[in-house]
Motif scaffolding. Structure first.
Motif, PDB file in Angstrom:
ATOM      1  N   CYS A   1       0.732  -1.143   0.128  1.00  0.00           N
ATOM      2  CA  CYS A   1       0.001   0.167  -0.125  1.00  0.00           C
ATOM      3  C   CYS A   1       0.910   1.248  -0.034  1.00  0.00           C
ATOM      4  O   CYS A   1       0.957   2.092   1.036  1.00  0.00           O
ATOM      5  CB  CYS A   1      -0.915   0.174   1.187  1.00  0.00           C
ATOM      6  SG  CYS A   1      -0.239  -0.304   2.902  1.00  0.00           S
ATOM      7  N   ILE A   2       1.398   1.449  -1.207  1.00  0.00           N
ATOM      8  CA  ILE A   2       2.480   2.685  -1.148  1.00  0.00           C
ATOM      9  C   ILE A   2       1.870   3.449  -2.470  1.00  0.00           C
ATOM     10  O   ILE A   2       1.379   3.110  -3.530  1.00  0.00           O
ATOM     11  CB  ILE A   2       3.950   2.168  -1.241  1.00  0.00           C
ATOM     12  CG1 ILE A   2       4.892   3.465  -1.245  1.00  0.00           C
ATOM     13  CG2 ILE A   2       4.125   1.308  -2.851  1.00  0.00           C
ATOM     14  CD1 ILE A   2       6.120   3.054  -1.311  1.00  0.00           C
ATOM     15  N   SER A   3       1.918   4.848  -2.243  1.00  0.00           N
ATOM     16  CA  SER A   3       1.408   5.898  -3.370  1.00  0.00           C
ATOM     17  C   SER A   3       2.528   6.077  -4.287  1.00  0.00           C
ATOM     18  O   SER A   3       3.701   5.755  -4.014  1.00  0.00           O
ATOM     19  CB  SER A   3       0.924   6.995  -2.531  1.00  0.00           C
ATOM     20  OG  SER A   3       2.035   7.730  -1.820  1.00  0.00           O
ATOM     21  N   LYS A   4       2.293   6.794  -5.368  1.00  0.00           N
ATOM     22  CA  LYS A   4       3.283   7.162  -6.228  1.00  0.00           C
ATOM     23  C   LYS A   4       4.246   8.274  -5.625  1.00  0.00           C
ATOM     24  O   LYS A   4       5.452   7.976  -6.086  1.00  0.00           O
ATOM     25  CB  LYS A   4       2.378   7.915  -7.488  1.00  0.00           C
ATOM     26  CG  LYS A   4       1.614   6.764  -8.274  1.00  0.00           C
ATOM     27  CD  LYS A   4       1.057   7.439  -9.358  1.00  0.00           C
ATOM     28  CE  LYS A   4       0.286   6.204 -10.384  1.00  0.00           C
ATOM     29  NZ  LYS A   4      -0.494   7.249 -11.396  1.00  0.00           N
ATOM     30  N   GLN A   5       3.672   9.093  -4.934  1.00  0.00           N
ATOM     31  CA  GLN A   5       4.731  10.004  -4.225  1.00  0.00           C
ATOM     32  C   GLN A   5       5.576   9.230  -3.393  1.00  0.00           C
ATOM     33  O   GLN A   5       6.790   9.567  -3.478  1.00  0.00           O
ATOM     34  CB  GLN A   5       3.950  10.954  -3.464  1.00  0.00           C
ATOM     35  CG  GLN A   5       2.944  11.896  -4.110  1.00  0.00           C
ATOM     36  CD  GLN A   5       2.147  12.862  -3.209  1.00  0.00           C
ATOM     37  OE1 GLN A   5       2.160  12.675  -2.042  1.00  0.00           O
ATOM     38  NE2 GLN A   5       1.767  13.815  -3.978  1.00  0.00           N
ATOM     39  N   ARG A   6       5.149   8.209  -2.787  1.00  0.00           N
ATOM     40  CA  ARG A   6       6.088   7.371  -1.742  1.00  0.00           C
ATOM     41  C   ARG A   6       7.353   6.617  -2.764  1.00  0.00           C
ATOM     42  O   ARG A   6       8.371   6.385  -2.389  1.00  0.00           O
ATOM     43  CB  ARG A   6       5.122   6.105  -1.076  1.00  0.00           C
ATOM     44  CG  ARG A   6       5.807   6.089   0.340  1.00  0.00           C
ATOM     45  CD  ARG A   6       6.119   7.352   1.317  1.00  0.00           C
ATOM     46  NE  ARG A   6       6.511   6.873   2.482  1.00  0.00           N
ATOM     47  CZ  ARG A   6       6.688   7.694   3.475  1.00  0.00           C
ATOM     48  NH1 ARG A   6       6.670   9.088   3.261  1.00  0.00           N
ATOM     49  NH2 ARG A   6       7.128   7.170   4.638  1.00  0.00           N
ATOM     50  N   GLU A   7       6.764   6.208  -4.069  1.00  0.00           N
ATOM     51  CA  GLU A   7       7.771   5.501  -4.756  1.00  0.00           C
ATOM     52  C   GLU A   7       8.775   6.240  -5.365  1.00  0.00           C
ATOM     53  O   GLU A   7       9.906   5.983  -5.588  1.00  0.00           O
ATOM     54  CB  GLU A   7       6.912   4.658  -5.892  1.00  0.00           C
ATOM     55  CG  GLU A   7       6.220   3.619  -5.609  1.00  0.00           C
ATOM     56  CD  GLU A   7       5.166   2.914  -7.042  1.00  0.00           C
ATOM     57  OE1 GLU A   7       5.358   3.612  -7.864  1.00  0.00           O
ATOM     58  OE2 GLU A   7       4.578   2.020  -6.534  1.00  0.00           O
ATOM     59  N   GLU A   8       8.325   7.650  -5.739  1.00  0.00           N
ATOM     60  CA  GLU A   8       9.418   8.495  -6.292  1.00  0.00           C
ATOM     61  C   GLU A   8      10.315   8.916  -4.926  1.00  0.00           C
ATOM     62  O   GLU A   8      11.286   9.160  -5.375  1.00  0.00           O
ATOM     63  CB  GLU A   8       8.444   9.935  -6.495  1.00  0.00           C
ATOM     64  CG  GLU A   8       7.759   9.737  -7.928  1.00  0.00           C
ATOM     65  CD  GLU A   8       7.105  10.828  -8.130  1.00  0.00           C
ATOM     66  OE1 GLU A   8       6.863  11.817  -7.591  1.00  0.00           O
ATOM     67  OE2 GLU A   8       6.086  10.804  -9.243  1.00  0.00           O
ATOM     68  N   LEU A   9       9.585   9.089  -3.960  1.00  0.00           N
ATOM     69  CA  LEU A   9      10.504   9.348  -2.637  1.00  0.00           C
ATOM     70  C   LEU A   9      11.647   8.403  -2.453  1.00  0.00           C
ATOM     71  O   LEU A   9      12.849   8.489  -2.086  1.00  0.00           O
ATOM     72  CB  LEU A   9       9.699   9.629  -1.393  1.00  0.00           C
ATOM     73  CG  LEU A   9      10.575   9.896  -0.099  1.00  0.00           C
ATOM     74  CD1 LEU A   9      11.315  11.325  -0.459  1.00  0.00           C
ATOM     75  CD2 LEU A   9       9.514   9.770   0.914  1.00  0.00           C
TER      76      LEU A   9
END
Length: 558
Positions: free
Chosen positions: A372-380
């Protein structure tokens, strides 16, 4: 037209078949040739009949002369015939119909199966879309919330990456109040707007980027109070809360302090640290009572429901705060660097920042394991990995530079020790020479001799001063010459830089695997050459100083 002629009979054998049979049996007018021709015609007609029986109905009965005439007429070339289907054609037709029926049934079945497959596909697509929508709408705040979780779980989900194991919302709220809201009047007493508090709470649960400086002090204090209210059990734990209340009711200050110390030490480590930060922070707020109008008693009455305890216990903790938590110091939290920020230069700062980035990376990996990870978290995640590689490279180069500097310092210290060991011997000899002359002559001598001795000492001092003056002049001239050489070398470097073209010379391609080894070899060779250079320069300067000293001695003697 003669209907009894043999030509007509040849053309219409079926019409006169019975008459031909009679005539063949009774009449003798026909010749053998006619009989043979008639037999051949009959045989041919029978064969044609047999062939027609396979697909068509045979003609039955006899036709009249009028019909024959009609058939010979040019207007109507076809004869009206009555057809009967044979059994074989019926069977074929039935079989074809059955096949058609079976084909239709198969088609219907295939259509039904296709419809079922389409429905199943549609259901699968719908389920996939629902799953995707659920994954998209499934917030990390619903799966891994920070507010409402236990203290230990909240620390793991929202870690302060500088090593302080308290939840991030609590840490940032304390930092805000310590820096901005500590002089706010009636702090922790006035509550903020509920919608803003819920919005910030949701953003923390979703791991969003939050800037608390955009909000006012009552909103931040209300956020901290909502976190403490949402805890599944109080900070004092359900097991020790009654004992804390009993200890807080003790009237004697010394015994109360001892009991509270024992209970604080029995708390779990995360609860103990969080309680230490909270009580120390509230104690700092109470020290600014002149500005915020919030004494220890006012704070305990305003926050007793938040801590799930009595105001008497909270007041006792605030009163004994320096003794209960002597080593607790509130430090402002500095989050890990983001992309585009300037990286530190000193090895200690690089190491500290590297630990922060690695802690953030492990936290994101834990979130990814829950899917459960968002796109912003993936970019981070990618940004953090890139920053970690940069910091590791920088730390490696800084450590190598540090090793070189340490080696040079060791060499310099050794040379200084040698120089110091040589200088005292020379000065000691000079002192002996200076002291031996007057001292040896000052024993058991007259006042006149003493005056002569003083004159001699003065002359010796003058000579030494002149020698030192000559040495000083020679060293100054040496310094000036060295500075001129340095300036000339700098000018030469600038000239060479200006002559350099932007096009790089061709460099031999080295495989990536051997690149690190080659770089290490070059660095080691450069270190050795640098040390040799420093030693040579020092030897040259020492020899020049010796020359200056000898020149000064020669001049003084002459």
């Amino acid at each position: 037209m003669d209907f009894d002629s043999p030509d007509v009979m040849k053309d219409f054998p079926g019409l006169y078949a019975s008459e031909l049979n009679k005539q063949c049996n009774n009449d003798s007018d026909y010749s053998d040739e006619n009989e043979k021709a008639m037999k051949k015609d009959l045989i041919g007609k029978r064969k044609e009949k047999k062939d027609k029986d396979k697909g068509y109905a045979a003609l039955e009965g006899e036709s009249s002369a009028d019909e024959n005439f009609k058939s010979r007429s040019p207007s109507k070339t076809k004869k009206a015939k009555s057809f009967k289907f044979s059994t074989k054609t019926k069977e074929k037709r039935d079989k074809s119909r059955e096949k058609e029926k079976d084909g239709d049934k198969k088609k219907d079945r295939d259509k039904k199966n296709d419809k079922k497959l389409d429905k199943e596909k549609g259901k699968n697509e719908k389920t996939k879309k629902l799953k995707q929508s659920l994954d998209e709408t499934a917030d990390i705040g619903d799966i891994l919330p920070i507010f409402g979780a236990s203290i230990e779980v909240a620390v793991e989900r929202s870690r302060c990456h500088d090593g302080v194991d308290i939840p991030l919302p609590v840490r940032e709220c304390i930092d805000y109040v310590e820096t901005i809201g500590i002089s706010f009047e009636s702090v922790y007493k006035i509550s903020g707007t509920k919608s803003k508090v819920l919005q910030i709470r949701k953003m923390y649960n979703q791991r969003g980027n939050i800037n608390l400086s955009d909000y006012d002090t009552p909103t931040i204090t209300s956020l901290l109070k909502t976190y403490l209210r949402d805890l599944p059990e109080p900070v004092f734990t359900n097991d020790l809360l009654i004992r804390f209340e009993e200890a807080g009711a003790i009237l004697n200050l010394n015994t109360r302090e001892k009991h509270l110390k024992i209970l604080v030490d029995n708390l779990p480590p995360y609860n103990k640290l969080l309680l230490a930060w909270l009580i120390t922070h509230l104690h700092n707020v109470s020290l600014n009572e002149k500005f915020n109008k919030m004494s220890k008693q006012n704070l305990s009455t305003a926050l007793n429901h938040t801590f799930h305890c009595s105001s008497r216990l909270l007041h006792a903790l605030l009163h004994h705060c320096p003794a209960l938590f002597p080593n607790t110091r509130i430090e402002r939290y500095v989050p890990p660097l983001e992309s585009g920020a300037k990286l530190p230069e000193h090895p200690v700062e690089i190491d500290r920042e590297l630990k922060k980035q690695e802690s953030l990376l492990t936290q994101i990996h834990k979130e990814m394991n829950v899917c459960c990870i968002s796109k912003q978290r993936e970019e981070l995640l990618w940004e953090v990995q890139r920053i970690i590689t940069q910091l590791k490279r920088k730390l490696k180069s800084a450590n190598k530079d540090k090793e070189v500097v340490e080696k040079v310092e060791v060499v310099e210290e050794k040379e200084e020790v040698k120089e110091e060991s040589q200088e005292p011997s020379d000065t000691h000899q000079k002192k002996q020479n200076l002291s031996s002359v007057p001292e040896c002559q000052c024993e058991d001598i007259s006042p006149v001799d003493i005056e002569e001795c003083d004159v001699n000492t003065e002359s010796v001092l003058d000579n030494t001063l002149a020698l030192l003056q000559l040495k000083n002049d020679g060293l100054h001239s040496l310094r000036d010459s060295l500075l001129k050489d340095i300036q000339e070398e700098r000018n030469q470097i600038l000239m060479l830089k200006s002559q350099l073209t932007p096009e790089m010379p061709p460099v031999m391609m080295i495989p990536n695997e051997n690149l690190d080894e080659v770089m290490d070899l070059f660095l080691k060779e450069n270190q050795i050459l640098q040390i040799k250079k420093i030693n040579l320069v020092r030897q040259i300067i020492e020899e020049q100083e010796m020359c200056i000293e000898l020149k000064a001695q020669i001049i003084s003697k002459s």
